[in-house]
Design a protein around this motif. Structure first.
Motif, PDB file in Angstrom:
ATOM      1  N   ASP A 356       4.685  -8.991  -0.700  1.00  0.00           N
ATOM      2  CA  ASP A 356       5.172  -8.680  -1.743  1.00  0.00           C
ATOM      3  C   ASP A 356       4.595  -9.052  -2.970  1.00  0.00           C
ATOM      4  N   THR A 357       3.943 -10.194  -2.994  1.00  0.00           N
ATOM      5  CA  THR A 357       3.686 -11.190  -4.171  1.00  0.00           C
ATOM      6  C   THR A 357       2.170 -10.471  -4.459  1.00  0.00           C
ATOM      7  N   TYR A 358       1.243 -10.365  -3.292  1.00  0.00           N
ATOM      8  CA  TYR A 358       0.248  -9.662  -3.620  1.00  0.00           C
ATOM      9  C   TYR A 358       0.411  -8.288  -3.906  1.00  0.00           C
ATOM     10  N   PHE A 359       0.877  -7.358  -3.340  1.00  0.00           N
ATOM     11  CA  PHE A 359       0.926  -5.979  -3.666  1.00  0.00           C
ATOM     12  C   PHE A 359       1.717  -5.749  -4.935  1.00  0.00           C
ATOM     13  N   SER A 360       2.582  -6.365  -5.439  1.00  0.00           N
ATOM     14  CA  SER A 360       3.460  -6.049  -6.645  1.00  0.00           C
ATOM     15  C   SER A 360       2.536  -6.402  -7.709  1.00  0.00           C
ATOM     16  N   ASN A 361       1.417  -7.426  -7.630  1.00  0.00           N
ATOM     17  CA  ASN A 361       0.797  -7.797  -8.788  1.00  0.00           C
ATOM     18  C   ASN A 361      -0.668  -6.845  -8.996  1.00  0.00           C
ATOM     19  N   TYR A 362      -0.728  -6.094  -7.695  1.00  0.00           N
ATOM     20  CA  TYR A 362      -2.011  -5.196  -7.845  1.00  0.00           C
ATOM     21  C   TYR A 362      -1.548  -3.756  -7.298  1.00  0.00           C
ATOM     22  N   MET A 363      -0.231  -3.352  -7.817  1.00  0.00           N
ATOM     23  CA  MET A 363       0.026  -2.267  -7.501  1.00  0.00           C
ATOM     24  C   MET A 363      -0.516  -1.050  -8.228  1.00  0.00           C
ATOM     25  N   SER A 364      -0.838  -1.278  -9.534  1.00  0.00           N
ATOM     26  CA  SER A 364      -1.529  -0.067 -10.059  1.00  0.00           C
ATOM     27  C   SER A 364      -2.855   0.339  -9.672  1.00  0.00           C
ATOM     28  N   GLU A 365      -3.660  -0.810  -9.268  1.00  0.00           N
ATOM     29  CA  GLU A 365      -5.042  -0.759  -8.762  1.00  0.00           C
ATOM     30  C   GLU A 365      -4.996  -0.117  -7.368  1.00  0.00           C
ATOM     31  N   MET A 366      -3.904  -0.238  -6.523  1.00  0.00           N
ATOM     32  CA  MET A 366      -3.916   0.234  -5.240  1.00  0.00           C
ATOM     33  C   MET A 366      -3.510   1.744  -5.240  1.00  0.00           C
ATOM     34  N   GLN A 367      -2.717   2.165  -6.249  1.00  0.00           N
ATOM     35  CA  GLN A 367      -2.328   3.464  -6.551  1.00  0.00           C
ATOM     36  C   GLN A 367      -3.503   4.278  -7.066  1.00  0.00           C
ATOM     37  N   ALA A 368      -4.224   3.695  -7.781  1.00  0.00           N
ATOM     38  CA  ALA A 368      -5.256   4.346  -8.489  1.00  0.00           C
ATOM     39  C   ALA A 368      -6.676   4.499  -7.315  1.00  0.00           C
ATOM     40  N   GLY A 369      -6.681   3.577  -6.358  1.00  0.00           N
ATOM     41  CA  GLY A 369      -7.552   3.588  -5.351  1.00  0.00           C
ATOM     42  C   GLY A 369      -7.223   4.614  -4.153  1.00  0.00           C
ATOM     43  N   LEU A 370      -5.945   4.622  -3.741  1.00  0.00           N
ATOM     44  CA  LEU A 370      -5.481   5.225  -2.646  1.00  0.00           C
ATOM     45  C   LEU A 370      -4.980   6.618  -2.724  1.00  0.00           C
ATOM     46  N   GLU A 371      -4.454   6.895  -3.984  1.00  0.00           N
ATOM     47  CA  GLU A 371      -3.620   8.049  -4.349  1.00  0.00           C
ATOM     48  C   GLU A 371      -4.188   9.275  -3.679  1.00  0.00           C
ATOM     49  N   ASP A 372      -5.545   9.519  -4.098  1.00  0.00           N
ATOM     50  CA  ASP A 372      -6.146  10.435  -3.279  1.00  0.00           C
ATOM     51  C   ASP A 372      -6.141  10.944  -1.806  1.00  0.00           C
ATOM     52  N   ILE A 373      -6.477   9.663  -1.109  1.00  0.00           N
ATOM     53  CA  ILE A 373      -6.429  10.006   0.290  1.00  0.00           C
ATOM     54  C   ILE A 373      -5.039   9.950   0.552  1.00  0.00           C
ATOM     55  N   VAL A 374      -3.898   9.163   0.175  1.00  0.00           N
ATOM     56  CA  VAL A 374      -2.425   9.357   0.566  1.00  0.00           C
ATOM     57  C   VAL A 374      -2.035  10.805   0.259  1.00  0.00           C
ATOM     58  N   ALA A 375      -2.445  11.377  -0.807  1.00  0.00           N
ATOM     59  CA  ALA A 375      -2.053  12.786  -1.254  1.00  0.00           C
ATOM     60  C   ALA A 375      -2.510  13.655  -0.238  1.00  0.00           C
TER      61      ALA A 375
END
Length: 481
Positions: A356-375
């Motif tokens: 949770d510490t790692y993901f909560s600090n980089y959530m915006s970057e992960m959303q930008a990188g994965l949102e197309d694949i996840v969608a």
């Protein structure tokens, strides 16, 4: 980006090292990774999963007290009677027995007494023990996502409700139980003719040619049928089953739960208006005028949360067993159910907090990188769940650590419910206690950890079961949601 990758390596490194040491080390070594992220890189600490931990403590305490009362021996005895009555079907019946034992108790560590019995029945029937033993060990862990008191199920419901996916424990079980039973039966069917029959296996025949080895393999018959079960042990099982029924009832009918009045401060509204520079209108006057202002409060009725219901019911049931069923608390603490549950608490505590510490600090970057694949491929999150489980050996920890990330990536709740069986992947590397114990219980030597580590007896039934269960669960959710 470089820092993000470096910190991810720290997270994965902590999980890998912890898995090598096993047991409490998973949680403790995750603490080292957490310390490096917080003190070394200045990341904001995440939130430890206290609600899930409290539920595990309550459920494991109740199950441990039942074991101390002798109730677990009665359940094992019932399972053994059925297996010995139909020995020719043991490849199908054994995994069903270990599966439903886990569903009842919420942990797969209750099956150690049953494994030697499965091996003994198979040997006496001339069935290669690897066939029922391999899939029965898998089944003992698959049952975790189908238990109303298991951390994985409770965490899924708690986190999903917090992310606006209205789901209850019974609705999760209505998907996971039929899906996992289908997966287990597919794995059992694939295992039915697996390997050579014992009378055609040259290695086995060479072993039993030695009288000493033959006596070792066939000489001792494991059984619980000669054990007398007192009525107090049976009563403990009835109390435990009653507690499960109460939990499921409240989960299915939340309107039966009590509600309480809460007072919440209103934030983010306009501040109280100022008149003549020093006089303010009272909050009551504003409320009468229908105006909402910062500093005002709002009263509402809130129902009792299911996480508290489970804790209250489980602790109460444990107390009833102690008082009326001669269950010794000291014996419960020394038992495998309670000890394995406390190990799970520490593992989930450290692993989930680190993730949770790692993901909560980089959530915006992960959303930008994965949102197309996840969608485009929302089901692909199942691969992530599986790979993380290979590392951390805990389905509850996978749910607590990864489910919030999945929701923040925009994956719909029904999809996540459909891929819930994929959180079991720790059979892939055969270092989990139930798998190792199964290898040791099989005196014939047919259940093995292969020379190349990954060519072991649990790989084939594990992959078939998880793959089939995930597909069936996904189809069920697509049809009904």
């Amino acid at each position: 980006m470089v820092l993000m990758i470096l910190q991810l390596c720290i997270v994965l490194g902590a999980l890998w090292v912890g898995s090598r040491y096993g047991s409490l080390a998973l949680g403790a070594i995750s603490g080292i990774g957490l310390a490096l992220l917080v003190f070394g890189f200045g990341l904001k600490p995440g939130t430890p999963p206290t609600d899930v931990i409290y539920i595990i403590i309550a459920a494991v305490t109740c199950a441990g007290i039942m074991q101390a009362s002798g109730g677990m021996d009665w359940l094992i005895q019932i399972a053994e009677k059925m297996l010995r009555k139909h020995p020719d079907r043991i490849t199908f019946l054994a995994p069903l027995c270990t599966f439903f034992l886990t569903v009842l108790v919420g942990t797969g560590h209750v099956v150690y007494t049953l494994m030697p019995i499965i091996c003994d029945i198979a040997l006496k029937k001339g069935i290669r023990p690897e066939r029922p033993c391999g899939v029965a060990s898998i089944a003992s862990q698959v049952g975790i996502t189908c238990s109303p008191i298991a951390a994985a199920v409770v965490a899924f419901v708690t986190i999903s409700n917090a992310n606006h996916f209205d789901i209850t424990i019974p609705r999760v079980l209505m998907v996971s139980i039929p899906a996992c039973v289908c997966g287990l039966m597919a794995a059992a069917a694939a295992s039915y003719r697996r390997g050579l029959d014992l009378d055609k296996d040259p290695e086995f025949q060479k072993k039993i040619a030695d009288p000493v080895q033959r006596d070792y393999i066939y000489g001792s018959g494991a059984t619980t049928l000669d054990k007398e079960i007192p009525q107090s042990a049976k009563n403990a099982v009835f109390i435990f089953l009653g507690a499960l029924a109460v939990i499921v009832m409240f989960a299915a009918l939340p309107e039966l739960l009590p509600s309480y009045e809460t007072i919440k401060a209103i934030k983010g509204a306009a501040p109280l208006p100022i008149i003549d520079g020093n006089t303010t209108i009272s909050a009551d006057a504003l409320a009468k005028a229908g105006i909402v202002a910062e500093g005002m409060t709002q009263k509402s009725m809130v129902g009792l949360k299911m996480n508290l219901v489970i804790q209250i019911v489980m602790i109460s049931a444990a107390a009833l067993m102690i008082i009326f069923c001669k269950a010794a608390p000291k014996k419960a603490v020394a038992g495998p159910v309670w000890q394995s549950g406390m190990v799970a608490v520490v593992a989930i505590y450290g692993i989930a907090w680190l993730a949770d510490t790692y993901f909560s600090n980089y959530m915006s970057e992960m959303q930008a990188g994965l949102e197309d694949i996840v969608a485009q491929y929302p089901w692909s999150i199942a691969l992530v769940f599986f790979l993380v489980s290979v590392l951390i050996n805990s389905q509850g920890a996978v749910v607590v650590a990864m489910l919030p990330l999945a929701y923040k990536l925009g994956i719909p709740g029904p999809v996540l419910l459909g891929v819930l069986p994929s959180v079991y992947g720790y059979f892939f590397i055969p270092n989990y206690p139930s798998d190792i114990a199964t290898v040791n219980f099989d005196r014939s030597g047919t259940t093995v950890i292969g020379k190349y580590l990954l060519n072991h007896s649990f790989m084939m039934p594990g992959l078939i079961c998880v793959f089939t269960s995930t597909i069936v669960a996904y189809l069920i959710t697509m049809i009904f949601y």
